[in-house]
Design a protein around this motif. Structure first.
Motif, PDB file in Angstrom:
ATOM      1  N   THR A 325      17.193  90.932 -18.240  1.00 31.57           N
ATOM      2  CA  THR A 325      18.500  91.508 -18.568  1.00 31.57           C
ATOM      3  C   THR A 325      18.333  92.626 -19.600  1.00 31.57           C
ATOM      4  O   THR A 325      17.765  92.397 -20.670  1.00 31.57           O
ATOM      5  N   PRO A 327      19.047  95.031 -22.715  1.00 33.24           N
ATOM      6  CA  PRO A 327      19.828  94.830 -23.940  1.00 33.24           C
ATOM      7  C   PRO A 327      21.099  95.667 -23.989  1.00 33.24           C
ATOM      8  O   PRO A 327      21.975  95.398 -24.808  1.00 33.24           O
ATOM      9  N   TYR A 333      23.126  89.662 -23.346  1.00 32.10           N
ATOM     10  CA  TYR A 333      21.699  89.707 -23.647  1.00 32.10           C
ATOM     11  C   TYR A 333      21.310  88.587 -24.602  1.00 32.10           C
ATOM     12  O   TYR A 333      22.024  88.293 -25.569  1.00 32.10           O
ATOM     13  N   GLN A 477      22.297  83.983 -20.656  1.00 28.60           N
ATOM     14  CA  GLN A 477      21.284  83.840 -21.698  1.00 28.60           C
ATOM     15  C   GLN A 477      20.339  82.677 -21.395  1.00 28.60           C
ATOM     16  O   GLN A 477      19.130  82.769 -21.628  1.00 28.60           O
ATOM     17  N   GLN A 480      17.920  83.825 -18.702  1.00 31.59           N
ATOM     18  CA  GLN A 480      16.875  84.706 -19.203  1.00 31.59           C
ATOM     19  C   GLN A 480      15.696  83.932 -19.780  1.00 31.59           C
ATOM     20  O   GLN A 480      14.535  84.324 -19.606  1.00 31.59           O
TER      21      GLN A 480
END
Length: 524
Positions: A325, A327, A333, A477, A480
């Motif tokens: 992802t 920023p 992010y 999140q 990620q």
């Protein structure tokens, strides 16, 4: 269309074509007034917005077409375009758009609700009579659409199969641009070479490997552009593109090689920079070969000196990426992620643990393409780093469109790794299209390395239907963290896009969407 208009179009096309014909690669003369010459990174694949995926093509399309909505200048926030307003049902599944009255396509046919329905049915309904004018590689953007109905001439309603948070943003993306049904019916599979939209510029001509010419639409609903025409010239070699800009053969150059930026520091040029949602990565073949082992994928992330690439190859125009992802999506992010450190000893240990010492790797590299930074130099640096930890790496280099034709169908049986870059409009887009199990190439997606993790699949499915942004952020999140650990890619860099214009060009700015919007540009 009247004979007068046909004649005028022919003269404009001829004049604009002459504009680029007059400036060979050794040009040192000025380009004509009111005709903007743009140095593109590659030949476009198609001018049908439903059929392409590359920002290189999008840069042309966004000037020829409009969508129901668009991104507000300088942002990724949605505002009205061909739709003047819209309503969303309380359950988030029905979107009703009120359309702009009095708009016509460049071919003279009417823009209305039936045209909107035609566009989405063509893309999504396999039984539609013009579905075979595809393929439609980003139809995933609208997979939640259950039906599209023309309520009346100026009202169109989309019914979704559930709440879908990225829907409006995806409508603003080039895949949501509205094409002329009459033109599709006339040209069929050749529509991509004969486009007709409602945008600020009309299509003039496409001379393969020479130029695409677009001309001012004096009747544009949002005001006629100042330029008479724009000529997009494909100049695939970055050094040649730089030389052309310095010689005065082009007025605007996109994706300036970092090593060339210093050549444009004089008063006769303006360098433009704009951060955006970009990630440059290496797809790893997680289905077969050495990278089927997660330890070897992690080893590749440790082996590559991404700081050196960012500082030495990219001249500080990017930052090391920590995960899938960008920023630029600040709300989604995961700031707790740290990039894989450069640790060749750790890489060697993981390779030894996996029994992959001396593994042969085939690495696909492109000569240049959308957001691909300096791909040959980066590929060479990556090859050296991987060989330093014991791999044997063979690079195969391809022209951009050929490269996509090799990579997008999947790496199985062909390669172990490939360069790739995405510029996206929503944190849903890249992982949903390129990391889900259901996005493997045979399913129509872009998961060319065949990564699969059911937990990631579930998080992505949940995030796109979450109506609360905080909940969406939490899900992204969490995704990620898992993806970084699984390392289906080598996470290399997040780039700050750039362009350079001559001092004859005014009112130009880069957009965080990475599109080129030229309707306000002035050139003397």
């Amino acid at each position: 269309m009247s004979l007068l208009n046909i004649s005028r179009r022919a003269m404009l096309a001829a004049g604009a074509a002459t504009a680029f014909a007059l400036f060979p690669l050794t040009a040192s003369a000025q380009t004509p007034e009111d005709v903007l010459i743009v140095g593109q990174i590659a030949e476009p694949q198609s001018l049908d917005p439903a059929a392409v995926t590359a920002v290189n093509d999008f840069r042309i399309l966004m000037n020829v077409y409009d969508g129901l909505v668009r991104y507000r200048d300088g942002t990724l926030e949605v505002e009205p375009a061909l739709a003047t307003s819209w309503d969303i049902s309380d359950d988030g599944t029905v979107y009703t758009f009120n359309l702009r009255d009095g708009v016509t396509f460049h071919d003279g046919s009417a823009f209305d609700a039936a045209a909107v329905k035609f566009n989405f049915d063509r893309m999504l309904d396999e039984s539609h009579p013009y579905h075979d004018t595809g393929p439609f590689p980003l139809a995933f953007f609208f997979s939640a659409v259950e039906s599209v109905e023309a309520v009346d001439d100026m009202t169109v309603q989309f019914t979704l199969n559930g709440p879908y948070a990225p829907f409006l943003s995806n409508l603003a993306y080039p895949t949501g641009l509205i094409v002329s049904p009459a033109a599709v019916m006339e040209h069929g599979a050749d529509y991509g070479r004969n486009p007709s939209g409602t945008g600020a510029f009309t299509f003039g001509e496409w001379r393969s490997n020479e130029a695409v010419v677009i001309e001012a639409n004096e009747n544009y609903w949002d005001g006629a552009p100042a330029l008479q025409a724009v000529v997009f010239r494909p100049i695939t070699d970055a050094n040649t593109r730089t030389a052309e800009m310095l010689a005065g053969g082009i007025d605007l150059m996109v994706e300036v090689p970092p090593v060339s930026l210093s050549e444009f520091m004089g008063a006769e040029y303006t360098i433009h920079e704009q951060a955006g949602p970009h990630v440059w990565f290496l797809i790893l073949n997680a289905k077969e070969g050495p990278f089927a082992d997660v330890r070897v994928r992690q080893a590749a992330n440790y082996a590559i000196n991404k700081e050196a690439i960012v500082n030495d190859v990219l001249e500080g125009t990017a930052e090391v990426a920590a995960g899938p992802t960008p920023p630029a999506f600040a709300w989604a992010y995961n700031e707790s992620l740290e990039p894989y450190p450069y640790d060749p000893d750790r890489a060697r240990a993981l390779i030894s643990e996996a029994g992959a010492e001396g593994a042969e790797l085939t690495f696909y590299v492109t000569e240049g393409g959308s957001g691909m930074l300096d791909p040959v130099a980066m590929g060479t640096a990556i090859q050296a780093d991987l060989e330093a930890v014991g791999f044997n790496v063979t690079i195969e280099t391809y022209e951009w469109n050929t490269f996509l034709g090799e990579v997008n169908p999947g790496l199985e049986g062909k390669a172990d790794m490939a360069e790739m870059a995405w510029m996206t409009n929503d944190p849903d887009t890249l992982p949903f299209l390129a990391l889900r199990t259901a996005a493997w190439p045979e399913e129509g997606g872009f998961n060319s390395g065949y990564y699969s993790n059911p937990e990631v699949d579930a998080l992505l499915e949940a995030a796109r239907v979450a109506t609360d942004q905080d909940e969406r952020a939490r899900l992204y999140q969490e995704m990620q963290v898992i993806v970084q650990e699984d390392a289906p890619w080598v996470f290399v860099a997040n780039w700050k896009q750039n362009a350079v214009t001559s001092d004859r060009v005014a009112n130009f700015s880069l957009q965080p969407s990475f599109f080129l919007l030229l309707d306000d540009v002035v050139k003397n």
